[in-house]
Scaffold this motif. Structure first.
Motif, short mmCIF file in Angstrom:
data_model
loop_
_atom_site.label_atom_id
_atom_site.label_comp_id
_atom_site.label_asym_id
_atom_site.label_seq_id
_atom_site.Cartn_x
_atom_site.Cartn_y
_atom_site.Cartn_z
N ASP A 155 0.81 -1.22 0.00
CA ASP A 155 0.00 0.00 0.00
C ASP A 155 0.84 1.27 0.00
OD1 ASP A 155 -2.58 -1.30 0.03
OD2 ASP A 155 -2.16 -1.85 2.10
N TYR B 62 1.92 -5.87 -1.98
CA TYR B 62 0.70 -5.59 -2.73
C TYR B 62 0.33 -4.10 -2.64
CZ TYR B 62 -1.47 -6.07 1.91
OH TYR B 62 -1.80 -5.93 3.24
N GLY B 63 -0.50 -3.67 -3.62
CA GLY B 63 -0.98 -2.31 -3.61
C GLY B 63 0.07 -1.28 -3.98
N TRP C 235 -0.14 -9.13 -5.03
CA TRP C 235 -1.30 -8.81 -5.84
C TRP C 235 -1.52 -7.29 -5.89
CZ3 TRP C 235 -1.43 -11.66 -1.31
CH2 TRP C 235 -1.91 -11.01 -0.17
N ASP C 236 -2.42 -6.88 -6.75
CA ASP C 236 -2.75 -5.46 -6.92
C ASP C 236 -1.53 -4.65 -7.36
OD1 ASP C 236 -4.41 -3.30 -7.04
OD2 ASP C 236 -4.38 -2.87 -4.90
#
Length: 476
Positions: A348, A371-372, A396-397
Protein backbone atom coordinates in the motif's frame (compact mmCIF):
# COMPACT_ATOMS: atom_id res chain seq x y z
CA UNK A 1 27.77 -54.42 63.73
CA UNK A 2 26.77 -52.85 67.07
CA UNK A 3 29.37 -50.07 66.68
CA UNK A 4 27.95 -49.22 63.24
CA UNK A 5 24.42 -49.03 64.72
CA UNK A 6 25.64 -46.74 67.53
CA UNK A 7 27.38 -44.51 65.00
CA UNK A 8 24.17 -44.25 62.95
CA UNK A 9 22.15 -43.27 66.01
CA UNK A 10 24.74 -40.67 66.91
CA UNK A 11 24.65 -39.11 63.44
CA UNK A 12 20.83 -39.16 63.41
CA UNK A 13 20.71 -37.45 66.80
CA UNK A 14 23.22 -34.84 65.67
CA UNK A 15 21.09 -34.06 62.60
CA UNK A 16 18.00 -33.68 64.79
CA UNK A 17 19.85 -31.25 67.04
CA UNK A 18 21.05 -29.22 64.08
CA UNK A 19 17.57 -29.21 62.53
CA UNK A 20 15.78 -28.07 65.66
CA UNK A 21 18.57 -25.64 66.45
CA UNK A 22 18.17 -23.93 63.08
CA UNK A 23 14.39 -24.04 63.29
CA UNK A 24 14.17 -22.67 66.81
CA UNK A 25 16.81 -19.97 66.36
CA UNK A 26 16.25 -19.18 62.69
CA UNK A 27 13.12 -19.73 60.60
CA UNK A 28 10.78 -20.24 63.54
CA UNK A 29 11.97 -16.94 64.97
CA UNK A 30 11.14 -15.25 61.68
CA UNK A 31 7.75 -16.97 61.46
CA UNK A 32 6.91 -15.99 65.02
CA UNK A 33 8.07 -12.40 64.59
CA UNK A 34 5.28 -10.01 65.50
CA UNK A 35 3.55 -7.56 63.22
CA UNK A 36 2.85 -4.10 64.52
CA UNK A 37 -0.81 -3.62 65.38
CA UNK A 38 -0.95 -0.36 63.40
CA UNK A 39 0.44 -2.17 60.36
CA UNK A 40 -2.17 -4.93 60.64
CA UNK A 41 -5.01 -2.44 61.05
CA UNK A 42 -3.80 -0.36 58.10
CA UNK A 43 -3.50 -3.43 55.86
CA UNK A 44 -6.91 -4.81 56.84
CA UNK A 45 -8.57 -1.45 56.31
CA UNK A 46 -6.93 -1.03 52.90
CA UNK A 47 -7.96 -4.52 51.77
CA UNK A 48 -11.52 -4.10 53.05
CA UNK A 49 -11.87 -0.95 50.95
CA UNK A 50 -11.25 -3.01 47.81
CA UNK A 51 -12.81 -6.40 48.59
CA UNK A 52 -15.59 -5.46 51.05
CA UNK A 53 -16.20 -5.06 54.78
CA UNK A 54 -17.03 -8.77 55.10
CA UNK A 55 -13.34 -9.62 55.06
CA UNK A 56 -11.60 -9.43 58.45
CA UNK A 57 -8.66 -11.76 58.05
CA UNK A 58 -10.08 -14.23 60.54
CA UNK A 59 -8.61 -17.19 58.64
CA UNK A 60 -5.06 -15.89 59.01
CA UNK A 61 -2.74 -17.14 61.71
CA UNK A 62 -0.99 -15.51 63.39
CA UNK A 63 -1.13 -12.51 61.02
CA UNK A 64 -0.98 -11.78 57.25
CA UNK A 65 2.77 -12.39 57.25
CA UNK A 66 2.57 -15.61 59.29
CA UNK A 67 1.99 -19.21 58.23
CA UNK A 68 -1.19 -18.48 56.22
CA UNK A 69 -0.44 -15.31 54.26
CA UNK A 70 -2.85 -13.52 51.95
CA UNK A 71 -2.32 -14.17 48.26
CA UNK A 72 -0.90 -11.00 46.77
CA UNK A 73 0.63 -9.75 50.02
CA UNK A 74 4.35 -10.05 50.74
CA UNK A 75 6.22 -8.95 53.84
CA UNK A 76 9.73 -8.35 55.07
CA UNK A 77 11.41 -7.91 58.44
CA UNK A 78 12.45 -4.46 59.63
CA UNK A 79 13.86 -4.09 63.13
CA UNK A 80 12.33 -7.39 64.24
CA UNK A 81 8.82 -6.67 62.97
CA UNK A 82 6.93 -7.75 59.85
CA UNK A 83 5.92 -5.00 57.42
CA UNK A 84 4.03 -5.19 54.14
CA UNK A 85 6.28 -4.66 51.12
CA UNK A 86 4.06 -5.87 48.24
CA UNK A 87 0.31 -5.44 47.85
CA UNK A 88 -1.47 -6.81 44.78
CA UNK A 89 -5.21 -6.18 44.59
CA UNK A 90 -7.44 -8.11 42.19
CA UNK A 91 -7.61 -11.64 40.70
CA UNK A 92 -3.89 -11.95 39.98
CA UNK A 93 -3.72 -15.46 41.48
CA UNK A 94 -6.33 -18.21 41.37
CA UNK A 95 -7.14 -17.77 45.03
CA UNK A 96 -6.69 -14.00 45.22
CA UNK A 97 -9.39 -11.85 46.76
CA UNK A 98 -11.74 -10.35 44.17
CA UNK A 99 -12.72 -6.70 44.30
CA UNK A 100 -16.17 -5.60 45.41
CA UNK A 101 -18.52 -3.64 43.11
CA UNK A 102 -18.22 -0.50 45.28
CA UNK A 103 -14.45 -0.33 45.72
CA UNK A 104 -12.79 2.61 47.42
CA UNK A 105 -9.29 3.73 48.38
CA UNK A 106 -8.79 3.66 52.14
CA UNK A 107 -6.55 6.43 53.54
CA UNK A 108 -4.78 3.70 55.54
CA UNK A 109 -3.24 2.46 52.31
CA UNK A 110 -0.78 5.35 52.48
CA UNK A 111 0.38 4.46 56.02
CA UNK A 112 2.11 1.27 54.86
CA UNK A 113 5.49 2.91 55.20
CA UNK A 114 7.60 0.05 53.81
CA UNK A 115 5.45 -0.62 50.74
CA UNK A 116 7.66 -1.18 47.67
CA UNK A 117 5.17 -2.55 45.13
CA UNK A 118 1.47 -1.71 44.67
CA UNK A 119 -0.69 -3.07 41.85
CA UNK A 120 -4.37 -3.20 40.92
CA UNK A 121 -5.57 -5.68 38.31
CA UNK A 122 -9.16 -5.83 37.00
CA UNK A 123 -10.45 -4.26 40.20
CA UNK A 124 -12.30 -1.12 38.99
CA UNK A 125 -14.43 -2.77 36.33
CA UNK A 126 -17.50 -0.57 35.79
CA UNK A 127 -17.19 2.83 34.15
CA UNK A 128 -20.99 3.33 34.35
CA UNK A 129 -22.16 2.05 37.75
CA UNK A 130 -19.25 2.87 40.03
CA UNK A 131 -16.45 4.79 38.29
CA UNK A 132 -13.62 5.88 40.53
CA UNK A 133 -10.58 8.13 40.25
CA UNK A 134 -7.08 7.67 41.61
CA UNK A 135 -6.62 9.71 44.81
CA UNK A 136 -4.72 12.91 44.15
CA UNK A 137 -3.32 13.30 47.65
CA UNK A 138 -1.18 11.34 50.13
CA UNK A 139 1.14 9.68 47.57
CA UNK A 140 4.02 11.60 49.11
CA UNK A 141 3.75 9.31 52.18
CA UNK A 142 5.00 6.46 49.98
CA UNK A 143 7.78 8.53 48.40
CA UNK A 144 10.56 6.91 50.43
CA UNK A 145 9.58 3.32 49.70
CA UNK A 146 7.42 2.78 46.59
CA UNK A 147 9.36 1.45 43.58
CA UNK A 148 6.58 -0.06 41.44
CA UNK A 149 3.03 1.20 40.82
CA UNK A 150 0.65 -0.55 38.41
CA UNK A 151 -2.98 -0.19 37.35
CA UNK A 152 -3.92 -2.83 34.74
CA UNK A 153 -7.27 -3.60 33.08
CA UNK A 154 -9.43 -1.23 35.12
CA UNK A 155 -12.01 0.31 32.73
CA UNK A 156 -13.84 1.89 35.67
CA UNK A 157 -10.74 3.85 36.68
CA UNK A 158 -11.36 7.32 35.28
CA UNK A 159 -10.02 10.82 35.68
CA UNK A 160 -6.51 12.15 35.27
CA UNK A 161 -3.12 10.81 36.29
CA UNK A 162 -2.38 12.54 39.61
CA UNK A 163 0.43 15.06 39.47
CA UNK A 164 1.43 13.78 42.92
CA UNK A 165 2.86 10.68 41.20
CA UNK A 166 5.77 13.00 40.43
CA UNK A 167 6.69 12.93 44.14
CA UNK A 168 7.41 9.19 44.15
CA UNK A 169 11.13 9.79 43.83
CA UNK A 170 12.12 6.12 44.20
CA UNK A 171 9.70 4.86 41.55
CA UNK A 172 11.32 2.60 38.99
CA UNK A 173 8.23 1.27 37.23
CA UNK A 174 4.96 3.10 36.41
CA UNK A 175 2.44 0.98 34.48
CA UNK A 176 -1.05 2.29 33.59
CA UNK A 177 -2.50 -0.16 31.05
CA UNK A 178 -6.07 -0.55 29.72
CA UNK A 179 -7.76 1.86 32.09
CA UNK A 180 -10.19 4.74 31.52
CA UNK A 181 -7.72 7.50 32.32
CA UNK A 182 -7.98 10.78 30.41
CA UNK A 183 -6.44 14.23 30.37
CA UNK A 184 -2.82 15.10 29.72
CA UNK A 185 0.40 13.48 30.82
CA UNK A 186 1.60 15.36 33.94
CA UNK A 187 4.75 17.32 33.20
CA UNK A 188 6.22 16.63 36.62
CA UNK A 189 6.43 12.90 35.87
CA UNK A 190 9.76 14.00 34.43
CA UNK A 191 10.95 14.28 38.05
CA UNK A 192 11.01 10.48 38.31
CA UNK A 193 14.68 10.27 37.40
CA UNK A 194 15.00 6.66 38.61
CA UNK A 195 12.27 5.40 36.30
CA UNK A 196 13.20 2.33 34.23
CA UNK A 197 9.78 1.51 32.79
CA UNK A 198 6.97 3.87 31.75
CA UNK A 199 3.97 2.09 30.20
CA UNK A 200 0.84 4.22 29.79
CA UNK A 201 -0.99 2.41 26.98
CA UNK A 202 -4.64 1.83 26.16
CA UNK A 203 -6.13 4.87 27.89
CA UNK A 204 -7.77 8.08 26.66
CA UNK A 205 -4.90 10.44 27.23
CA UNK A 206 -4.60 13.54 25.06
CA UNK A 207 -2.34 16.55 24.63
CA UNK A 208 1.37 16.69 23.92
CA UNK A 209 4.21 14.53 25.15
CA UNK A 210 6.00 16.75 27.72
CA UNK A 211 9.56 17.82 26.94
CA UNK A 212 10.37 16.89 30.53
CA UNK A 213 10.17 13.22 29.53
CA UNK A 214 13.55 13.71 27.92
CA UNK A 215 15.00 13.66 31.43
CA UNK A 216 14.41 9.92 31.84
CA UNK A 217 18.08 9.15 31.34
CA UNK A 218 17.75 5.67 32.89
CA UNK A 219 14.50 4.69 31.15
CA UNK A 220 14.58 1.33 29.35
CA UNK A 221 10.96 0.93 28.17
CA UNK A 222 8.65 3.76 27.09
CA UNK A 223 5.19 2.79 25.80
CA UNK A 224 2.61 5.56 25.33
CA UNK A 225 0.68 3.77 22.59
CA UNK A 226 -3.08 3.56 22.01
CA UNK A 227 -4.08 6.97 23.32
CA UNK A 228 -4.98 10.26 21.64
CA UNK A 229 -1.69 12.08 22.13
CA UNK A 230 -1.08 14.86 19.62
CA UNK A 231 1.49 17.47 18.62
CA UNK A 232 5.02 17.02 17.33
CA UNK A 233 7.48 14.41 18.46
CA UNK A 234 9.65 16.30 20.99
CA UNK A 235 13.34 16.32 20.05
CA UNK A 236 14.16 16.23 23.76
CA UNK A 237 12.45 12.85 24.04
CA UNK A 238 14.73 11.27 21.46
CA UNK A 239 17.83 13.17 22.50
CA UNK A 240 17.62 12.38 26.20
CA UNK A 241 16.55 8.74 26.39
CA UNK A 242 20.02 7.40 25.72
CA UNK A 243 19.44 4.14 27.64
CA UNK A 244 16.13 3.33 25.98
CA UNK A 245 15.58 -0.18 24.60
CA UNK A 246 11.93 0.03 23.44
CA UNK A 247 9.90 3.04 22.30
CA UNK A 248 6.25 2.60 21.28
CA UNK A 249 4.20 5.69 20.41
CA UNK A 250 1.87 3.94 17.97
CA UNK A 251 -1.87 4.56 17.55
CA UNK A 252 -1.95 8.21 18.56
CA UNK A 253 -2.39 11.49 16.65
CA UNK A 254 1.23 12.62 16.57
CA UNK A 255 2.37 14.71 13.61
CA UNK A 256 5.41 16.26 11.98
CA UNK A 257 8.75 14.77 11.02
CA UNK A 258 10.74 12.07 12.76
CA UNK A 259 13.41 14.08 14.63
CA UNK A 260 17.02 13.66 13.52
CA UNK A 261 17.87 13.13 17.21
CA UNK A 262 16.53 9.61 16.79
CA UNK A 263 20.10 8.69 15.83
CA UNK A 264 21.10 9.12 19.50
CA UNK A 265 19.04 6.08 20.51
CA UNK A 266 21.97 3.74 19.98
CA UNK A 267 20.58 1.01 22.25
CA UNK A 268 17.03 1.00 20.88
CA UNK A 269 15.78 -2.40 19.71
CA UNK A 270 12.13 -1.46 18.96
CA UNK A 271 10.77 1.72 17.40
CA UNK A 272 7.03 1.73 16.69
CA UNK A 273 5.51 5.00 15.44
CA UNK A 274 2.74 3.39 13.39
CA UNK A 275 -0.78 4.76 12.89
CA UNK A 276 -0.08 8.44 13.52
CA UNK A 277 -0.05 11.52 11.28
CA UNK A 278 3.68 11.79 10.69
CA UNK A 279 5.02 13.33 7.48
CA UNK A 280 8.14 14.90 6.00
CA UNK A 281 9.87 11.82 4.57
CA UNK A 282 12.28 9.32 6.10
CA UNK A 283 15.23 10.76 7.97
CA UNK A 284 18.68 9.34 7.23
CA UNK A 285 19.26 9.31 11.01
CA UNK A 286 17.38 6.01 11.11
CA UNK A 287 20.35 4.24 9.56
CA UNK A 288 22.43 5.17 12.62
CA UNK A 289 20.22 3.06 14.90
CA UNK A 290 22.32 -0.04 14.49
CA UNK A 291 20.75 -1.93 17.42
CA UNK A 292 17.24 -1.82 15.92
CA UNK A 293 15.47 -5.17 15.67
CA UNK A 294 11.93 -3.94 14.93
CA UNK A 295 11.13 -0.82 12.91
CA UNK A 296 7.40 -0.14 12.42
CA UNK A 297 6.38 3.13 10.76
CA UNK A 298 3.26 1.94 8.92
CA UNK A 299 0.03 3.95 8.48
CA UNK A 300 1.64 7.38 8.33
CA UNK A 301 1.78 9.77 5.38
CA UNK A 302 5.53 10.11 5.74
CA UNK A 303 6.26 9.85 2.02
CA UNK A 304 9.68 10.04 0.40
CA UNK A 305 12.06 7.53 -1.13
CA UNK A 306 13.33 4.46 0.70
CA UNK A 307 16.51 4.47 -1.35
CA UNK A 308 17.96 7.44 0.56
CA UNK A 309 18.81 5.07 3.46
CA UNK A 310 21.71 2.65 3.66
CA UNK A 311 19.61 -0.27 4.83
CA UNK A 312 22.55 -2.64 5.17
CA UNK A 313 23.53 -0.69 8.34
CA UNK A 314 20.47 -2.13 10.10
CA UNK A 315 21.64 -5.73 10.02
CA UNK A 316 19.87 -6.70 13.25
CA UNK A 317 16.39 -5.96 11.87
CA UNK A 318 13.90 -8.81 12.19
CA UNK A 319 10.74 -6.76 11.50
CA UNK A 320 10.53 -3.97 8.92
CA UNK A 321 7.03 -2.58 8.36
CA UNK A 322 6.85 0.46 6.08
CA UNK A 323 3.38 -0.25 4.71
CA UNK A 324 0.81 2.43 3.86
CA UNK A 325 3.27 5.33 4.07
CA UNK A 326 2.92 6.98 0.65
CA UNK A 327 6.48 5.93 -0.22
CA UNK A 328 7.81 6.37 -3.75
CA UNK A 329 10.79 5.07 -5.72
CA UNK A 330 11.97 1.49 -5.91
CA UNK A 331 12.75 -1.32 -3.49
CA UNK A 332 16.43 -0.98 -2.52
CA UNK A 333 18.69 -3.95 -3.30
CA UNK A 334 20.32 -3.45 0.12
CA UNK A 335 17.18 -4.82 1.80
CA UNK A 336 18.54 -8.27 0.90
CA UNK A 337 21.47 -7.63 3.29
CA UNK A 338 19.11 -7.84 6.28
CA UNK A 339 19.68 -11.56 6.81
CA UNK A 340 17.78 -11.71 10.13
CA UNK A 341 14.60 -10.30 8.63
CA UNK A 342 11.44 -12.31 9.41
CA UNK A 343 8.76 -9.84 8.31
CA UNK A 344 8.89 -7.36 5.43
CA UNK A 345 5.94 -5.05 4.75
CA UNK A 346 6.04 -2.58 1.82
CA UNK A 347 2.39 -2.87 0.82
CA UNK A 348 0.00 0.00 0.00
CA UNK A 349 2.59 2.52 -1.17
CA UNK A 350 3.52 4.04 -4.53
CA UNK A 351 6.60 1.93 -5.18
CA UNK A 352 7.62 1.24 -8.76
CA UNK A 353 10.25 -0.70 -10.67
CA UNK A 354 11.29 -4.32 -10.41
CA UNK A 355 11.18 -6.57 -7.38
CA UNK A 356 14.79 -7.52 -6.49
CA UNK A 357 15.23 -11.27 -6.94
CA UNK A 358 17.78 -11.13 -4.10
CA UNK A 359 14.86 -10.99 -1.64
CA UNK A 360 14.76 -14.77 -2.03
CA UNK A 361 18.09 -14.87 -0.16
CA UNK A 362 16.39 -13.77 3.07
CA UNK A 363 16.58 -17.21 4.65
CA UNK A 364 14.63 -16.32 7.82
CA UNK A 365 11.81 -14.35 6.23
CA UNK A 366 8.32 -15.79 6.66
CA UNK A 367 6.22 -12.95 5.19
CA UNK A 368 6.81 -10.44 2.38
CA UNK A 369 3.97 -8.07 1.48
CA UNK A 370 4.34 -5.91 -1.65
CA UNK A 371 0.70 -5.59 -2.73
CA UNK A 372 -0.98 -2.31 -3.61
CA UNK A 373 1.95 -0.67 -5.44
CA UNK A 374 3.02 0.10 -9.02
CA UNK A 375 5.70 -2.58 -9.29
CA UNK A 376 6.43 -3.88 -12.78
CA UNK A 377 8.23 -6.63 -14.66
CA UNK A 378 8.66 -10.33 -14.18
CA UNK A 379 9.07 -11.88 -10.74
CA UNK A 380 12.28 -13.89 -10.65
CA UNK A 381 11.53 -16.23 -7.75
CA UNK A 382 11.59 -19.99 -7.93
CA UNK A 383 8.79 -22.50 -7.52
CA UNK A 384 10.42 -23.52 -4.23
CA UNK A 385 10.18 -19.92 -2.96
CA UNK A 386 6.46 -19.67 -3.75
CA UNK A 387 5.87 -23.06 -2.16
CA UNK A 388 7.56 -21.95 1.04
CA UNK A 389 5.83 -18.55 1.28
CA UNK A 390 2.31 -19.34 0.02
CA UNK A 391 0.00 -16.37 0.48
CA UNK A 392 2.48 -14.82 2.87
CA UNK A 393 4.15 -13.55 -0.30
CA UNK A 394 1.64 -10.85 -1.20
CA UNK A 395 2.25 -9.18 -4.55
CA UNK A 396 -1.30 -8.81 -5.84
CA UNK A 397 -2.75 -5.46 -6.92
CA UNK A 398 0.35 -4.56 -8.98
CA UNK A 399 -1.21 -4.38 -12.48
CA UNK A 400 2.07 -4.58 -14.40
CA UNK A 401 3.68 -7.34 -12.35
CA UNK A 402 3.73 -10.93 -13.62
CA UNK A 403 5.38 -14.31 -13.10
CA UNK A 404 7.09 -16.50 -15.73
CA UNK A 405 4.70 -18.43 -17.98
CA UNK A 406 6.73 -21.59 -17.33
CA UNK A 407 5.40 -21.69 -13.75
CA UNK A 408 1.81 -22.15 -14.96
CA UNK A 409 2.29 -25.89 -15.14
CA UNK A 410 3.23 -26.02 -11.43
CA UNK A 411 1.03 -25.73 -8.37
CA UNK A 412 3.12 -22.90 -6.91
CA UNK A 413 2.48 -19.46 -8.36
CA UNK A 414 2.17 -16.09 -6.59
CA UNK A 415 -1.42 -15.51 -5.54
CA UNK A 416 -3.26 -12.76 -7.43
CA UNK A 417 -0.45 -12.20 -9.97
CA UNK A 418 -0.98 -12.89 -13.68
CA UNK A 419 1.41 -14.90 -15.91
CA UNK A 420 3.66 -12.88 -18.19
CA UNK A 421 3.02 -12.56 -21.91
CA UNK A 422 5.22 -14.94 -23.92
CA UNK A 423 6.07 -14.97 -27.63
CA UNK A 424 5.49 -18.30 -29.44
CA UNK A 425 6.73 -19.12 -33.00
CA UNK A 426 4.61 -21.00 -35.55
CA UNK A 427 6.34 -22.34 -38.68
CA UNK A 428 4.23 -22.74 -41.86
CA UNK A 429 6.29 -23.81 -44.79
CA UNK A 430 8.92 -21.20 -45.32
CA UNK A 431 6.94 -18.52 -43.48
CA UNK A 432 7.46 -17.71 -39.76
CA UNK A 433 4.32 -16.49 -38.02
CA UNK A 434 4.67 -14.97 -34.57
CA UNK A 435 2.02 -14.99 -31.87
CA UNK A 436 1.71 -14.29 -28.18
CA UNK A 437 0.40 -16.45 -25.38
CA UNK A 438 -1.60 -14.44 -22.87
CA UNK A 439 -3.27 -16.30 -20.03
CA UNK A 440 -2.98 -19.50 -22.04
CA UNK A 441 -4.68 -18.15 -25.21
CA UNK A 442 -3.00 -17.68 -28.58
CA UNK A 443 -3.18 -14.18 -30.02
CA UNK A 444 -1.59 -13.67 -33.46
CA UNK A 445 -0.26 -10.42 -34.76
CA UNK A 446 -2.02 -8.80 -37.72
CA UNK A 447 0.52 -9.95 -40.32
CA UNK A 448 0.31 -13.56 -39.16
CA UNK A 449 -3.49 -13.43 -39.04
CA UNK A 450 -3.60 -12.11 -42.59
CA UNK A 451 -1.24 -14.84 -43.73
CA UNK A 452 -3.24 -17.54 -41.98
CA UNK A 453 -6.52 -16.21 -43.40
CA UNK A 454 -5.06 -16.19 -46.92
CA UNK A 455 -3.92 -19.81 -46.57
CA UNK A 456 -7.35 -20.81 -45.27
CA UNK A 457 -9.15 -19.19 -48.21
CA UNK A 458 -6.85 -20.89 -50.75
CA UNK A 459 -7.43 -24.30 -49.12
CA UNK A 460 -11.22 -23.79 -49.22
CA UNK A 461 -11.04 -22.86 -52.93
CA UNK A 462 -9.07 -26.02 -53.78
CA UNK A 463 -11.51 -28.24 -51.84
CA UNK A 464 -14.52 -26.72 -53.60
CA UNK A 465 -12.83 -27.08 -57.03
CA UNK A 466 -12.08 -30.75 -56.31
CA UNK A 467 -15.73 -31.38 -55.36
CA UNK A 468 -16.97 -29.76 -58.61
CA UNK A 469 -14.64 -31.91 -60.73
CA UNK A 470 -15.72 -35.04 -58.84
CA UNK A 471 -19.42 -34.33 -59.41
CA UNK A 472 -18.83 -33.61 -63.09
CA UNK A 473 -17.22 -37.01 -63.50
CA UNK A 474 -20.54 -38.69 -62.61
CA UNK A 475 -22.54 -36.73 -65.20
CA UNK A 476 -23.71 -38.73 -68.38
Amino acid sequence: MRSFKNLSLFVFGLLLLLYFGVWCNGDSENMAAPMEKNEINALYSAIQGFVGKWWNGSDLYPDPCGWTPIQGVSCDLFDGFWYVTDLNIGPIHDNSLSCAPNVEFSPNLFTLKHLKSLSFFNCFVSRHHHPISIPTESWEFLANSLESLEFRSNPGLIGQIPTTFGRLKKLRSLVLVENGLSGELPTNLGNLVNLRRLVVTGNKLSGKIPDSFGGFSQLLICDLSRNSLSGFLPSALFGGLVSLLKLDLSNNKLEGKIPEEVAKLKNLTLLDLSNNKLSGGLTKSIQEMTSLEELVLSKNSIGGDMEILDWHNLRKLTVLDLSNMNLTGGIPESIADLKRLRFLGFNDNKLKGYVPKSLANLANVSAIYLYGNNLTGELQFSELFYGKMGRRFGAWDNPNLCYPFSLMSTSYVPFGVKPCEQEVNFVKGANLAKSKLVNGNVIQNSHSMASLNYDGIWRSFLVELFMVILLMSFCP
